[in-house]
Motif scaffolding. Structure first.
Motif, short mmCIF file in Angstrom:
data_model
loop_
_atom_site.label_atom_id
_atom_site.label_comp_id
_atom_site.label_asym_id
_atom_site.label_seq_id
_atom_site.Cartn_x
_atom_site.Cartn_y
_atom_site.Cartn_z
N ASP A 89 4.33 -5.39 0.50
CA ASP A 89 4.41 -6.70 -0.16
C ASP A 89 3.01 -7.30 -0.35
OD1 ASP A 89 7.08 -6.79 -0.67
OD2 ASP A 89 7.59 -8.07 1.04
N VAL A 90 2.14 -7.16 0.64
CA VAL A 90 0.77 -7.65 0.49
C VAL A 90 0.09 -6.93 -0.67
CG1 VAL A 90 -1.50 -7.82 1.58
CG2 VAL A 90 0.55 -8.30 2.92
N LEU A 91 0.26 -5.62 -0.74
CA LEU A 91 -0.34 -4.84 -1.83
C LEU A 91 0.20 -5.30 -3.18
CD1 LEU A 91 -0.28 -1.30 -0.17
CD2 LEU A 91 -2.30 -2.74 -0.58
N SER A 106 0.96 4.94 7.40
CA SER A 106 -0.49 5.16 7.56
C SER A 106 -1.19 5.10 6.22
CB SER A 106 -0.74 6.51 8.22
OG SER A 106 -0.16 7.57 7.47
N ALA A 107 -0.57 5.64 5.18
CA ALA A 107 -1.18 5.61 3.85
C ALA A 107 -1.20 4.19 3.29
CB ALA A 107 -0.40 6.55 2.92
N ARG A 108 -0.13 3.45 3.53
CA ARG A 108 -0.11 2.05 3.08
C ARG A 108 -1.20 1.25 3.79
NH1 ARG A 108 6.35 0.31 2.58
NH2 ARG A 108 6.82 1.75 0.85
N ALA A 109 -1.36 1.47 5.11
CA ALA A 109 -2.40 0.76 5.85
C ALA A 109 -3.78 1.11 5.34
CB ALA A 109 -2.29 1.09 7.34
N THR A 114 -8.53 -0.65 2.07
CA THR A 114 -9.40 -0.41 0.92
C THR A 114 -9.40 -1.62 -0.01
OG1 THR A 114 -9.00 1.96 1.03
CG2 THR A 114 -9.81 1.09 -1.06
N ARG A 115 -8.24 -2.18 -0.24
CA ARG A 115 -8.14 -3.34 -1.14
C ARG A 115 -8.81 -4.56 -0.56
NH1 ARG A 115 -6.76 -2.87 -6.37
NH2 ARG A 115 -5.79 -4.92 -6.33
N LEU A 116 -8.73 -4.71 0.79
CA LEU A 116 -9.34 -5.89 1.42
C LEU A 116 -10.75 -5.53 1.89
CD1 LEU A 116 -6.28 -7.19 3.51
CD2 LEU A 116 -6.96 -7.80 1.18
N SER A 117 -11.62 -5.28 0.94
CA SER A 117 -12.96 -4.77 1.25
C SER A 117 -13.96 -5.88 1.51
CB SER A 117 -13.46 -3.89 0.11
OG SER A 117 -13.44 -4.62 -1.12
N ASP A 118 -13.65 -7.11 1.11
CA ASP A 118 -14.53 -8.25 1.38
C ASP A 118 -13.99 -9.04 2.58
OD1 ASP A 118 -16.27 -7.73 -0.76
OD2 ASP A 118 -14.85 -8.69 -2.17
N PRO A 138 -7.95 -5.55 8.87
CA PRO A 138 -8.85 -4.97 7.86
C PRO A 138 -10.14 -4.43 8.48
CG PRO A 138 -8.91 -7.36 7.78
CD PRO A 138 -7.86 -7.00 8.79
N ASN A 139 -10.81 -3.54 7.76
CA ASN A 139 -12.07 -2.97 8.23
C ASN A 139 -13.28 -3.77 7.81
OD1 ASN A 139 -10.93 -0.78 9.56
ND2 ASN A 139 -10.96 0.53 7.73
N SER A 140 -13.13 -4.63 6.83
CA SER A 140 -14.29 -5.29 6.24
C SER A 140 -14.99 -6.20 7.24
CB SER A 140 -13.85 -6.10 5.02
OG SER A 140 -12.72 -6.90 5.32
N ALA A 141 -16.33 -6.15 7.25
CA ALA A 141 -17.13 -6.99 8.14
C ALA A 141 -16.89 -8.46 7.80
CB ALA A 141 -18.61 -6.65 7.99
N GLY A 142 -16.83 -9.29 8.85
CA GLY A 142 -16.63 -10.72 8.65
C GLY A 142 -15.19 -11.13 8.52
N SER A 143 -14.27 -10.16 8.57
CA SER A 143 -12.84 -10.50 8.47
C SER A 143 -12.32 -10.98 9.83
CB SER A 143 -12.03 -9.28 8.02
OG SER A 143 -12.33 -8.97 6.68
#
Length: 665
Positions: A89-91, A106-109, A114-118, A138-143
């Protein structure tokens, strides 16, 4: 080129009004500077989600990748949570076409990250398990991920983190909250009733919103009338409801997740008439092993059904307690409440008996059979209280002890009531909780009369008279003593009669010192005839003070000297005798001799944790210092006395503050 991808802004606006969360918002801001995941915990309905939503609104443009919101409760199915569906749903909301969303979690995660890169803020509401969190970090720095949950969570992203626990609103905040919801004029029209209503809601915003909705829906419903509906504890949760929502339903969500043993202990805790819960208390009242008790209590804390307020110290929120009690009423044997109270009072009778013996020694006047009270229990204090553990234990359990006393009195368990009341005497002698003292001895005396124990009634009425005297309730004190004297004379208990005469002397010291002298001499005579040397010493101690007040200085010094000899072996009472000698010296202008005696008394009373008498000595030291012009020492002692008076509800607080203001001015 296509349209630029829209930044998500999914976190709902926080509910209004929003009151009293300044400290939590500040802590959330501070933690967000260094944390990747923050768990926001607390009882259901306390406002965890509201806090996160309001904080999100105040973050400005910090999260350039946007703000994502997922309520995991929307994806819960029997026995599991559809985390993969939540991610899908988020995607979708973030522009990913259906054909690009993979089937595997795992693929959805992976695609989600990837989509939440900022830098992005993710708010995960109503989380039950750490496994629901991990795929959404998410993996993005500052998240930052904010997780609201009523449970303790353990997982890779949560390792080393402690929850930010949202507290209940204070009474003042609750009233302000009601004013925002219902209109200030409605609260101002019934301010006292509004405070009572806030108390019934126990600082829970959900409950406050529900009662406000009822008031707003019925314009002619007064707050006082609503309070009358909520006054009955057994139906309060049922009536704390609104359209489609109840406090019980919120708590039921947490309760349903408990196992059989966990739920059973939860229900049992609701039956206890105490505010503070210790592991030892649970072991005694629930009849389970210590290790099991600790494990079950930890689970209830994890479920936000129980607050951990200190090391091995727990507390049920008031409405949670009602919920637990309600569940016990529908699921357990009705006799279990009585059995729990029986075991609890047995535990407290034994502990207070051990404390009494440690503090007051084995040979003081008692009506209670100590050996019977302590039978079968280990001694936690030892034979004396030189380290202060016994008096500190009594002080820490003070509110619980009075609550249990009230509960057994209400059930008509007369013998247990007067016994527990008498065993609380060392607490009141040493810590001077005067209002508690009056209530406890009155409950005990009434129970002793009902049980046909004239000796216990005489003891409790005479002991209670001392608190009445100190509170200025002289007519009541005299009535209690007259009744006690008649009972003691009829009992033929010579030492009890001597004790009543001693308390009569304490009363007459406030009214007629000549009568006080007569009362003390009678007490000394009766104790001497009974071979009670300590009783003789006590009578001499008080008689010395009376003679001093009458201006018979040489007689006072002689009698106080005799008291020191008679009280050999009783450090606390010898300290009081030295304090009386110091007062005589001070009255004769011998301040240095007085100062030495008072300082020695302070040392004794500090060691024995006898703070009432220590405060008296410190007051005297302050007066000596003022006479000698030593303002620093005077101020130090006055501050110590003020601290004691404030802690114990003493009558001299305003006067002490005035004196200190004059010194500082």
């Amino acid at each position: 080129m296509g349209e630029p991808r829209q930044v998500p802004g999914e976190v709902p606006a926080g509910p209004v009004p929003f009151v009293g969360r300044g400290p939590e918002l500040d802590e959330l801001t501070a933690r967000a500077e260094r944390a990747r995941v923050i768990r926001v915990g607390g009882t259901g309905g306390v406002g965890k989600s509201a806090l996160c939503r309001h904080w999100s609104a105040d973050t400005g443009d910090r999260f350039t990748g946007g703000k994502v919101y997922v309520d995991l409760a929307d994806y819960r199915v029997k026995g599991a949570t559809g985390v993969g569906d939540a991610i899908a749903d988020v995607l979708r909301r973030n522009g990913v076409a259906e054909e690009h969303i993979p089937a595997a979690l795992s693929a959805r995660a992976s695609l989600y990250r990837t989509r939440l890169s900022d830098p992005v803020l993710v708010v995960l509401d109503n989380v039950l398990d750490a496994a629901e969190v991990e795929p959404l970090v998410p993996n993005s720095a500052g998240s930052l991920v904010l997780v609201t949950s009523e449970r303790q969570l353990a997982g890779p992203s949560l390792t080393g983190t402690r929850p930010l626990v949202v507290r209940s609103l204070t009474a003042a905040e609750s009233v302000r909250f009601l004013g925002e919801l219902c209109g200030a004029e409605r609260i101002e029209a019934e301010p006292e009733a509004a405070l009572v209503l806030a108390g019934y809601c126990a600082g829970l915003p959900l409950a406050l919103r529900l009662v406000a909705a009822r008031l707003n829906h019925r314009a002619h419903l007064t707050i006082a009338r609503l309070n009358a509906e909520l006054a009955d504890e057994s139906r309060r949760l049922e009536r704390l409801s609104g359209p489609g929502e109840t406090v019980s339903a919120v708590l039921d969500n947490s309760y349903r997740a408990l196992t059989g043993d966990e739920a059973r202990l939860y229900r049992r805790l609701g039956l206890l008439p105490v505010r503070d819960i210790t592991i030892e208390l649970v072991v005694a009242a629930a009849e389970i092993e210590r290790e099991e008790a600790a494990e079950l209590l930890a689970v209830l804390v994890d479920a936000s059904l129980l607050e951990e307020i200190g090391a091995d110290l727990f507390r049920l929120h008031d409405l949670v307690r009602l919920h637990a009690k309600e569940k016990a009423g529908t699921q357990d044997d009705p006799a279990e409440s009585a059995r729990m109270l029986q075991r609890l009072v047995g535990y407290y009778l034994a502990q207070t008996a051990f404390a009494d013996r440690a503090i007051m020694g084995p040979n003081r006047l008692r009506i209670v059979d100590l050996e019977q009270a302590i039978a079968g229990y280990p001694d936690p204090f030892g034979k004396d209280d030189t380290d202060g553990r016994a008096i500190e234990w009594l002080t820490a359990h003070r509110a619980n002890l009075l609550a249990v006393l009230r509960a057994v009195a209400e059930r008509g368990w007369h013998d247990k009531t007067w016994q527990l009341a008498e065993l609380l005497v060392p607490l009141y002698f040493n810590r001077r909780y005067l209002d508690d003292w009056v209530e406890a001895t009155e409950l005990g005396a009434v129970a002793a009369e009902a049980a046909g124990r004239a000796d216990a009634e005489a003891r409790l009425r005479s002991v209670g008279s001392r608190a009445c005297t100190d509170l200025g309730l002289l007519e009541r004190a005299k009535a209690e003593l007259d009744r006690a004297l008649a009972l003691a004379e009829a009992s033929g208990h010579r030492v009890l009669l001597a004790s009543v005469w001693e308390f009569l002397g304490r009363y007459w010291d406030k009214v007629d010192r000549a009568e006080a002298e007569r009362a003390y001499l009678r007490s000394i005579q009766l104790n001497a005839e009974a071979g009670e040397q300590r009783g003789v010493g006590l009578g001499q101690l008080y008689l010395g003070g009376t003679l001093h007040a009458l201006g018979r200085i040489e007689e006072a010094l002689a009698v106080l000297g005799q008291a020191l000899t008679a009280l050999d072996g009783d450090a606390r009472m010898r300290g009081r005798a030295r304090m009386a000698l110091a007062a005589v010296h001070a009255g004769q202008g011998r301040d240095e001799l007085a100062r030495v005696e008072f300082e020695a008394a302070v040392e004794v009373f500090t060691d024995r944790k006898t703070f009432h008498y220590r405060a008296q000595a410190q007051r005297a030291l302050a007066d000596i210092a003022l006479r000698q012009g030593d303002l620093a020492v005077a101020r130090e002692n006055l501050l110590a006395v003020l601290d004691y008076q404030e802690q114990t509800g003493g009558p001299a607080v305003a006067e002490l503050r005035r004196e200190l203001a004059e010194l500082d001015g």
